[in-house]
Design a protein around this motif. Structure first.
Motif, mmCIF file in Angstrom:
data_model
loop_
_atom_site.group_PDB
_atom_site.id
_atom_site.type_symbol
_atom_site.label_atom_id
_atom_site.label_comp_id
_atom_site.label_asym_id
_atom_site.label_seq_id
_atom_site.Cartn_x
_atom_site.Cartn_y
_atom_site.Cartn_z
ATOM 1 N N CYS A 396 71.813 -45.821 2.462
ATOM 2 C CA CYS A 396 73.160 -46.275 2.800
ATOM 3 C C CYS A 396 74.173 -45.137 2.885
ATOM 4 C CB CYS A 396 73.639 -47.292 1.765
ATOM 5 S SG CYS A 396 73.793 -46.586 0.089
ATOM 6 N N ILE A 397 73.776 -43.906 2.661
ATOM 7 C CA ILE A 397 74.728 -42.794 2.599
ATOM 8 C C ILE A 397 75.463 -42.636 3.932
ATOM 9 C CG2 ILE A 397 73.081 -41.005 3.321
ATOM 10 C CD1 ILE A 397 74.401 -39.215 1.125
ATOM 11 N N ASP A 398 76.768 -42.287 3.858
ATOM 12 C CA ASP A 398 77.553 -42.162 5.093
ATOM 13 C C ASP A 398 77.661 -40.702 5.530
ATOM 14 O OD1 ASP A 398 79.567 -40.941 3.541
ATOM 15 O OD2 ASP A 398 80.732 -42.788 3.366
ATOM 16 N N ASP A 399 78.248 -40.493 6.702
ATOM 17 C CA ASP A 399 78.320 -39.156 7.282
ATOM 18 C C ASP A 399 79.192 -38.208 6.454
ATOM 19 O OD1 ASP A 399 76.628 -39.673 9.399
ATOM 20 O OD2 ASP A 399 78.231 -40.287 10.746
ATOM 21 N N THR A 400 80.241 -38.742 5.854
ATOM 22 C CA THR A 400 81.122 -37.882 5.053
ATOM 23 C C THR A 400 80.367 -37.257 3.891
ATOM 24 O OG1 THR A 400 83.066 -39.205 5.644
ATOM 25 C CG2 THR A 400 83.238 -37.821 3.683
ATOM 26 N N ASP A 401 79.575 -38.065 3.199
ATOM 27 C CA ASP A 401 78.814 -37.536 2.075
ATOM 28 C C ASP A 401 77.694 -36.608 2.548
ATOM 29 O OD1 ASP A 401 80.335 -38.691 0.110
ATOM 30 O OD2 ASP A 401 79.070 -40.464 -0.108
ATOM 31 N N LEU A 402 77.062 -36.932 3.665
ATOM 32 C CA LEU A 402 76.035 -36.033 4.193
ATOM 33 C C LEU A 402 76.641 -34.686 4.568
ATOM 34 C CD1 LEU A 402 73.707 -38.164 6.516
ATOM 35 C CD2 LEU A 402 73.121 -37.085 4.346
ATOM 36 N N ASP A 403 77.837 -34.705 5.156
ATOM 37 C CA ASP A 403 78.494 -33.445 5.500
ATOM 38 C C ASP A 403 78.751 -32.607 4.245
ATOM 39 O OD1 ASP A 403 78.519 -34.007 8.208
ATOM 40 O OD2 ASP A 403 80.562 -34.824 8.195
ATOM 41 N N ARG A 404 79.179 -33.253 3.190
ATOM 42 C CA ARG A 404 79.416 -32.526 1.929
ATOM 43 C C ARG A 404 78.128 -31.881 1.417
ATOM 44 N NH1 ARG A 404 81.829 -35.817 -2.764
ATOM 45 N NH2 ARG A 404 81.429 -33.806 -3.750
ATOM 46 N N ILE A 405 77.048 -32.636 1.464
ATOM 47 C CA ILE A 405 75.766 -32.132 0.957
ATOM 48 C C ILE A 405 75.330 -30.894 1.728
ATOM 49 C CG2 ILE A 405 73.304 -32.644 0.755
ATOM 50 C CD1 ILE A 405 74.163 -35.626 0.327
ATOM 51 N N TYR A 406 75.310 -31.010 3.048
ATOM 52 C CA TYR A 406 74.756 -29.922 3.858
ATOM 53 C C TYR A 406 75.702 -28.724 3.934
ATOM 54 C CZ TYR A 406 70.637 -32.565 4.963
ATOM 55 O OH TYR A 406 69.438 -33.233 4.858
ATOM 56 N N ALA A 407 77.017 -28.975 3.825
ATOM 57 C CA ALA A 407 77.953 -27.854 3.751
ATOM 58 C C ALA A 407 77.722 -27.055 2.464
ATOM 59 C CB ALA A 407 79.394 -28.365 3.809
ATOM 60 N N ALA A 408 77.498 -27.752 1.366
ATOM 61 C CA ALA A 408 77.238 -27.072 0.093
ATOM 62 C C ALA A 408 75.939 -26.289 0.122
ATOM 63 C CB ALA A 408 77.226 -28.084 -1.049
ATOM 64 N N ILE A 409 74.908 -26.873 0.740
ATOM 65 C CA ILE A 409 73.624 -26.178 0.836
ATOM 66 C C ILE A 409 73.771 -24.934 1.721
ATOM 67 C CG2 ILE A 409 71.266 -26.332 1.704
ATOM 68 C CD1 ILE A 409 71.295 -29.298 0.920
#
Length: 415
Positions: A396-409
């Protein structure tokens, strides 16, 4: 604050790392007592599929709690377990017609190993050797550790572990060496071969192609060696299909399921077996029964949660969500491939992973603790496997949270 008496798993308390106190969860996020919102990028250790506190699962738990909390399952039964078993048989490959309940990934693996050995013992055939895949991990109980890779996870317990035959991991370009080694080991009369289909989880999110899994199944079949598929992590859509085995077009003799079985809400596991394995234990002789149980086998409340999960799979477009998440993650993974410190960027289904250079390899890489602390400070639940960073979020994860994850990585990989 006084020091907690809790001894946490996979935690070196001598490092005095902070341990956040989580108060509640919702969807793809967890919330702490100091008001932080934490993005759960690893599904709370790979269990949470549809999101935290999914309404249908929570309602099923509450409803069952008003009826029956627990009953012995040896010689007794209850409706949630009967319904779940029937629906699992209908949902999974038809050859897997029998459902044995346990409590966790480790225990359903133990059950499968014991069933495999019991099958040969009851047939009067002296087959005892278990074959395993290099770098595999199947849990932390004695049998599960025995069929996992030997190393830092279990070095202290080596005197307790039984010997196995190790088949080399089918790394790209070396697949035939794996097949040849398995052929030779099966020819010698092994009892069973246990695999994590398509993805080795704790071993570093190592991925191999479906064609190799299909050929390994064919080798086992030629020699009558039982195939145990440990789909504790890979099941329930993680690799893009309900089971990873589907992508290879195979059916194992024994199937281990847990984690996402209840949507991640409660501990429950099953080992599904073929008629041949069940029939080998079926007798009027009590000495031939399958000797395994635990106090909480088929707990009614956990079974109710699992029934709600199966209903979600039947009624909602879960595979469409998984396909969408897979595409969204692949798009965000692509730019990381160009970073100089990144190698072996890879993806399968809803799982992505990269390896970082410059800090040593393996679970004890010095990068691991530094990355863990960095992500924790950024309100992200990411738990690297040494120098391997992986993402496995709720569907159910949304794009905003995915962006945060991959930006941090990306930031961590660029340091």
């Amino acid at each position: 604050m006084n020091r907690s008496p809790v001894w946490h798993p996979f935690t070196q308390h001598g490092l005095n790392e902070p341990i956040p106190l989580v108060t509640h969860g919702e969807g793809a996020a967890l919330y702490t007592d100091d008001g932080r919102r934490i993005v759960d990028a690893i599904s709370s250790w790979w269990v949470t599929t549809h999101g935290h506190r999914h309404p249908r699962i929570m309602a099923a738990i509450a409803d069952q709690a008003r009826k029956l909390d627990q009953v012995i399952f040896a010689g007794w039964t209850h409706e949630p377990a009967e319904t779940l078993a029937r629906d699992l048989v209908a949902m999974m490959p038809r050859e897997l017609a029998h459902v044995f309940y346990s409590d966790s990934g480790s225990t359903c693996v133990e059950v499968a190993l014991k069933m495999a050995l019991g099958y040969w013992a009851n047939r009067g055939e002296p087959r005892h050797r278990i074959l395993v895949l290099e770098h595999s991990y199947h849990g932390d109980t004695i049998g599960a550790m025995s069929v996992g890779a030997r190393g830092v996870f279990n070095a202290a317990y080596a005197p307790l572990l039984f010997d196995t035959g190790t088949i080399p991991f089918p790394a790209a370009g070396n697949e035939q060496a794996t097949i040849d080694a398995l052929e030779a080991a099966c020819r010698d009369g092994a009892a069973a071969f246990i695999v994590e289909p398509l993805v080795l989880g704790a071993g570093g999110m190592l991925i191999y192609p479906p064609a190799v899994l299909a050929e390994m199944r064919a080798v086992c079949a030629r020699h009558g060696v039982l195939l145990i598929a440990d789909e504790v992590m890979t099941g329930w859509g993680r690799t893009g299909t309900l089971l990873a085995c589907e992508q290879a077009g195979i059916v194992p003799d024994l199937l281990c399921l847990s984690k996402g079985l209840t949507g991640g809400a409660l501990p429950l596991a099953v080992t599904m077996a073929s008629d041949a394995i069940y029939d080998a234990h079926l007798s009027s002789d009590r000495a031939r029964m399958f000797y395994h149980s635990s106090s909480y086998t088929a707990n009614p409340i956990a079974c109710a949660a699992a029934n709600a999960n199966l209903a979600i799979w039947r009624d909602e477009p879960v595979l469409e969500r998984i396909a969408g998440l897979s595409a969204r993650q692949a798009a965000r993974l692509a730019p990381l491939r160009a970073l100089p410190n990144v190698r072996n960027a890879r993806a399968i289904g809803t799982i992505t992973a990269i390896d970082l250079t410059g800090g040593g390899e393996g679970y004890l890489s010095r990068l691991g603790p530094a990355l863990l602390a960095r992500f924790r400070e950024q309100d992200l639940l990411l738990r690297p496997l040494g120098n391997t960073i992986y993402v496995m979020p709720p569907y159910c994860i949304d794009d905003t949270d995915l962006d945060r994850i991959y930006a941090a990585i990306g930031e961590a990989a660029g340091v």
